[in-house]
Design a protein around this motif. Structure first.
Motif, PDB file in Angstrom:
ATOM      1  N   GLN A  61       0.823  -1.204   0.000  1.00  0.00           N
ATOM      2  CA  GLN A  61       0.000   0.000   0.000  1.00  0.00           C
ATOM      3  C   GLN A  61       0.863   1.261   0.000  1.00  0.00           C
ATOM      4  OE1 GLN A  61      -2.844  -0.016   3.172  1.00  0.00           O
ATOM      5  NE2 GLN A  61      -4.350   1.058   1.942  1.00  0.00           N
ATOM      6  N   GLY A  62       0.402   2.253  -0.770  1.00  0.00           N
ATOM      7  CA  GLY A  62       1.084   3.537  -0.799  1.00  0.00           C
ATOM      8  C   GLY A  62       2.184   3.658  -1.840  1.00  0.00           C
ATOM      9  N   LYS A  63       2.391   2.623  -2.640  1.00  0.00           N
ATOM     10  CA  LYS A  63       3.478   2.662  -3.624  1.00  0.00           C
ATOM     11  C   LYS A  63       2.986   2.988  -5.030  1.00  0.00           C
ATOM     12  CE  LYS A  63       6.461  -0.205  -0.900  1.00  0.00           C
ATOM     13  NZ  LYS A  63       7.218  -1.408  -0.749  1.00  0.00           N
ATOM     14  N   PHE A  64       1.815   2.498  -5.390  1.00  0.00           N
ATOM     15  CA  PHE A  64       1.274   2.731  -6.730  1.00  0.00           C
ATOM     16  C   PHE A  64      -0.207   3.064  -6.617  1.00  0.00           C
ATOM     17  CE2 PHE A  64       4.602  -0.557  -7.174  1.00  0.00           C
ATOM     18  CZ  PHE A  64       5.542   0.199  -7.863  1.00  0.00           C
ATOM     19  N   ALA A  65      -0.644   4.080  -7.356  1.00  0.00           N
ATOM     20  CA  ALA A  65      -2.028   4.558  -7.263  1.00  0.00           C
ATOM     21  C   ALA A  65      -3.037   3.488  -7.690  1.00  0.00           C
ATOM     22  CB  ALA A  65      -2.205   5.812  -8.116  1.00  0.00           C
ATOM     23  N   GLU A  66      -2.729   2.763  -8.762  1.00  0.00           N
ATOM     24  CA  GLU A  66      -3.658   1.735  -9.251  1.00  0.00           C
ATOM     25  C   GLU A  66      -3.838   0.621  -8.220  1.00  0.00           C
ATOM     26  OE1 GLU A  66      -3.714  -1.653 -12.709  1.00  0.00           O
ATOM     27  OE2 GLU A  66      -2.684   0.214 -13.166  1.00  0.00           O
ATOM     28  N   THR A  67      -2.741   0.217  -7.606  1.00  0.00           N
ATOM     29  CA  THR A  67      -2.795  -0.829  -6.582  1.00  0.00           C
ATOM     30  C   THR A  67      -3.558  -0.329  -5.355  1.00  0.00           C
ATOM     31  OG1 THR A  67      -0.682  -1.680  -7.376  1.00  0.00           O
ATOM     32  CG2 THR A  67      -1.405  -2.434  -5.216  1.00  0.00           C
ATOM     33  N   ASP A  68      -3.308   0.922  -4.965  1.00  0.00           N
ATOM     34  CA  ASP A  68      -4.031   1.493  -3.819  1.00  0.00           C
ATOM     35  C   ASP A  68      -5.529   1.537  -4.063  1.00  0.00           C
ATOM     36  OD1 ASP A  68      -1.714   1.798  -2.419  1.00  0.00           O
ATOM     37  OD2 ASP A  68      -1.496   3.933  -2.838  1.00  0.00           O
ATOM     38  N   LYS A  69      -5.917   1.844  -5.296  1.00  0.00           N
ATOM     39  CA  LYS A  69      -7.343   1.881  -5.637  1.00  0.00           C
ATOM     40  C   LYS A  69      -7.973   0.503  -5.448  1.00  0.00           C
ATOM     41  CE  LYS A  69     -10.507   2.800  -9.398  1.00  0.00           C
ATOM     42  NZ  LYS A  69     -10.657   2.834 -10.827  1.00  0.00           N
ATOM     43  N   LEU A  70      -7.281  -0.552  -5.915  1.00  0.00           N
ATOM     44  CA  LEU A  70      -7.791  -1.916  -5.751  1.00  0.00           C
ATOM     45  C   LEU A  70      -7.874  -2.304  -4.278  1.00  0.00           C
ATOM     46  CD1 LEU A  70      -5.906  -3.777  -8.630  1.00  0.00           C
ATOM     47  CD2 LEU A  70      -8.339  -3.251  -8.529  1.00  0.00           C
ATOM     48  N   ILE A  71      -6.887  -1.900  -3.502  1.00  0.00           N
ATOM     49  CA  ILE A  71      -6.878  -2.204  -2.070  1.00  0.00           C
ATOM     50  C   ILE A  71      -8.059  -1.522  -1.383  1.00  0.00           C
ATOM     51  CG2 ILE A  71      -5.624  -1.856   0.102  1.00  0.00           C
ATOM     52  CD1 ILE A  71      -3.016  -2.234  -1.541  1.00  0.00           C
ATOM     53  N   ASN A  72      -8.272  -0.256  -1.699  1.00  0.00           N
ATOM     54  CA  ASN A  72      -9.372   0.484  -1.066  1.00  0.00           C
ATOM     55  C   ASN A  72     -10.734  -0.090  -1.450  1.00  0.00           C
ATOM     56  OD1 ASN A  72      -7.645   2.218   0.263  1.00  0.00           O
ATOM     57  ND2 ASN A  72      -7.612   3.685  -1.415  1.00  0.00           N
ATOM     58  N   GLU A  73     -10.874  -0.547  -2.695  1.00  0.00           N
ATOM     59  CA  GLU A  73     -12.129  -1.166  -3.125  1.00  0.00           C
ATOM     60  C   GLU A  73     -12.373  -2.494  -2.420  1.00  0.00           C
ATOM     61  OE1 GLU A  73     -11.796  -1.526  -7.349  1.00  0.00           O
ATOM     62  OE2 GLU A  73     -12.166   0.612  -7.697  1.00  0.00           O
ATOM     63  N   ALA A  74     -11.307  -3.222  -2.138  1.00  0.00           N
ATOM     64  CA  ALA A  74     -11.430  -4.555  -1.556  1.00  0.00           C
ATOM     65  C   ALA A  74     -11.634  -4.527  -0.040  1.00  0.00           C
ATOM     66  CB  ALA A  74     -10.193  -5.384  -1.874  1.00  0.00           C
ATOM     67  N   MET A  75     -11.170  -3.497   0.620  1.00  0.00           N
ATOM     68  CA  MET A  75     -11.261  -3.440   2.074  1.00  0.00           C
ATOM     69  C   MET A  75     -12.716  -3.372   2.517  1.00  0.00           C
ATOM     70  SD  MET A  75      -8.515  -3.723   3.629  1.00  0.00           S
ATOM     71  CE  MET A  75      -6.766  -3.495   3.667  1.00  0.00           C
ATOM     72  N   PRO A  76     -13.069  -3.826   3.680  1.00  0.00           N
ATOM     73  CA  PRO A  76     -12.243  -4.311   4.775  1.00  0.00           C
ATOM     74  C   PRO A  76     -11.983  -5.818   4.730  1.00  0.00           C
ATOM     75  CG  PRO A  76     -14.480  -4.094   5.548  1.00  0.00           C
ATOM     76  CD  PRO A  76     -14.463  -3.642   4.101  1.00  0.00           C
ATOM     77  N   SER A  77     -12.739  -6.547   3.934  1.00  0.00           N
ATOM     78  CA  SER A  77     -12.591  -8.000   3.872  1.00  0.00           C
ATOM     79  C   SER A  77     -12.114  -8.375   2.473  1.00  0.00           C
ATOM     80  CB  SER A  77     -13.936  -8.663   4.177  1.00  0.00           C
ATOM     81  OG  SER A  77     -13.841 -10.042   4.025  1.00  0.00           O
ATOM     82  N   ILE A  78     -10.911  -8.915   2.379  1.00  0.00           N
ATOM     83  CA  ILE A  78     -10.310  -9.203   1.077  1.00  0.00           C
ATOM     84  C   ILE A  78     -10.405 -10.687   0.776  1.00  0.00           C
ATOM     85  CG2 ILE A  78      -8.175  -9.126  -0.249  1.00  0.00           C
ATOM     86  CD1 ILE A  78      -7.409  -6.668   1.312  1.00  0.00           C
ATOM     87  N   SER A  79     -10.944 -11.004  -0.416  1.00  0.00           N
ATOM     88  CA  SER A  79     -11.042 -12.400  -0.847  1.00  0.00           C
ATOM     89  C   SER A  79      -9.759 -12.803  -1.559  1.00  0.00           C
ATOM     90  CB  SER A  79     -12.236 -12.578  -1.789  1.00  0.00           C
ATOM     91  OG  SER A  79     -11.989 -11.935  -3.018  1.00  0.00           O
ATOM     92  N   LEU A  80      -9.611 -14.080  -1.778  1.00  0.00           N
ATOM     93  CA  LEU A  80      -8.438 -14.596  -2.473  1.00  0.00           C
ATOM     94  C   LEU A  80      -8.360 -14.021  -3.889  1.00  0.00           C
ATOM     95  CD1 LEU A  80      -6.017 -16.511  -2.423  1.00  0.00           C
ATOM     96  CD2 LEU A  80      -7.524 -18.310  -3.243  1.00  0.00           C
ATOM     97  N   TYR A  81      -9.495 -13.928  -4.558  1.00  0.00           N
ATOM     98  CA  TYR A  81      -9.532 -13.359  -5.902  1.00  0.00           C
ATOM     99  C   TYR A  81      -9.045 -11.905  -5.895  1.00  0.00           C
ATOM    100  CZ  TYR A  81     -11.429 -11.415 -10.196  1.00  0.00           C
ATOM    101  OH  TYR A  81     -11.571 -10.751 -11.373  1.00  0.00           O
ATOM    102  N   GLU A  82      -9.513 -11.127  -4.921  1.00  0.00           N
ATOM    103  CA  GLU A  82      -9.082  -9.731  -4.829  1.00  0.00           C
ATOM    104  C   GLU A  82      -7.597  -9.630  -4.510  1.00  0.00           C
ATOM    105  OE1 GLU A  82     -13.207  -7.658  -3.291  1.00  0.00           O
ATOM    106  OE2 GLU A  82     -11.969  -8.775  -1.856  1.00  0.00           O
ATOM    107  N   LEU A  83      -7.101 -10.533  -3.677  1.00  0.00           N
ATOM    108  CA  LEU A  83      -5.672 -10.544  -3.354  1.00  0.00           C
ATOM    109  C   LEU A  83      -4.838 -10.802  -4.605  1.00  0.00           C
ATOM    110  CD1 LEU A  83      -3.386 -10.461  -1.250  1.00  0.00           C
ATOM    111  CD2 LEU A  83      -3.706 -12.924  -0.956  1.00  0.00           C
ATOM    112  N   VAL A  84      -5.278 -11.718  -5.439  1.00  0.00           N
ATOM    113  CA  VAL A  84      -4.560 -12.010  -6.682  1.00  0.00           C
ATOM    114  C   VAL A  84      -4.565 -10.787  -7.592  1.00  0.00           C
ATOM    115  CG1 VAL A  84      -4.616 -13.417  -8.784  1.00  0.00           C
ATOM    116  CG2 VAL A  84      -4.923 -14.492  -6.561  1.00  0.00           C
TER     117      VAL A  84
END
Length: 100
Positions: A61-84
């Motif tokens: 988190q905090g390194k790339f904007a696109e990755t941060d967007k995916l993390i924020n969309e997936a929170m608070p409960s992250i599935s295996l698919y979202e982790l991939v």
């Protein structure tokens, strides 16, 4: 592995099982088995990840904007698919950043 490749493999295996069922004259049993396999795969992909994975995500988190967007969309409960998806985004951005 991309989602498209995994779905392609799943469809291929489904077709193979179908023809085995037709050949063995056990179509109903084979289709029940196929449905159970797909249900198990979907259940596995949508299960919440272990706590260790959240530590990995915090490191990304905090390194790339696109990755941060995916993390924020997936929170608070992250599935295996979202982790991939998050890991693929992170690795893609990391590779692009190295090339620059």
């Amino acid at each position: 592995m991309s989602l498209t490749l995994l779905l392609g493999i799943g469809v291929f295996i489904t077709v193979v099982f179908h023809f085995i069922g037709v050949y063995a004259d056990a179509k109903r049993i084979v289709w029940i088995a196929i449905l159970l396999l797909w249900a198990a795969a979907i259940s596995f992909a949508t299960n919440e990840v272990k706590p260790k994975a959240y530590d990995e995500i915090k490191a990304m988190q905090g390194k790339f904007a696109e990755t941060d967007k995916l993390i924020n969309e997936a929170m608070p409960s992250i599935s295996l698919y979202e982790l991939v998806k998050i890991k693929n985004s992170y690795l893609k951005n990391k590779q692009a950043h190295k090339e620059q």
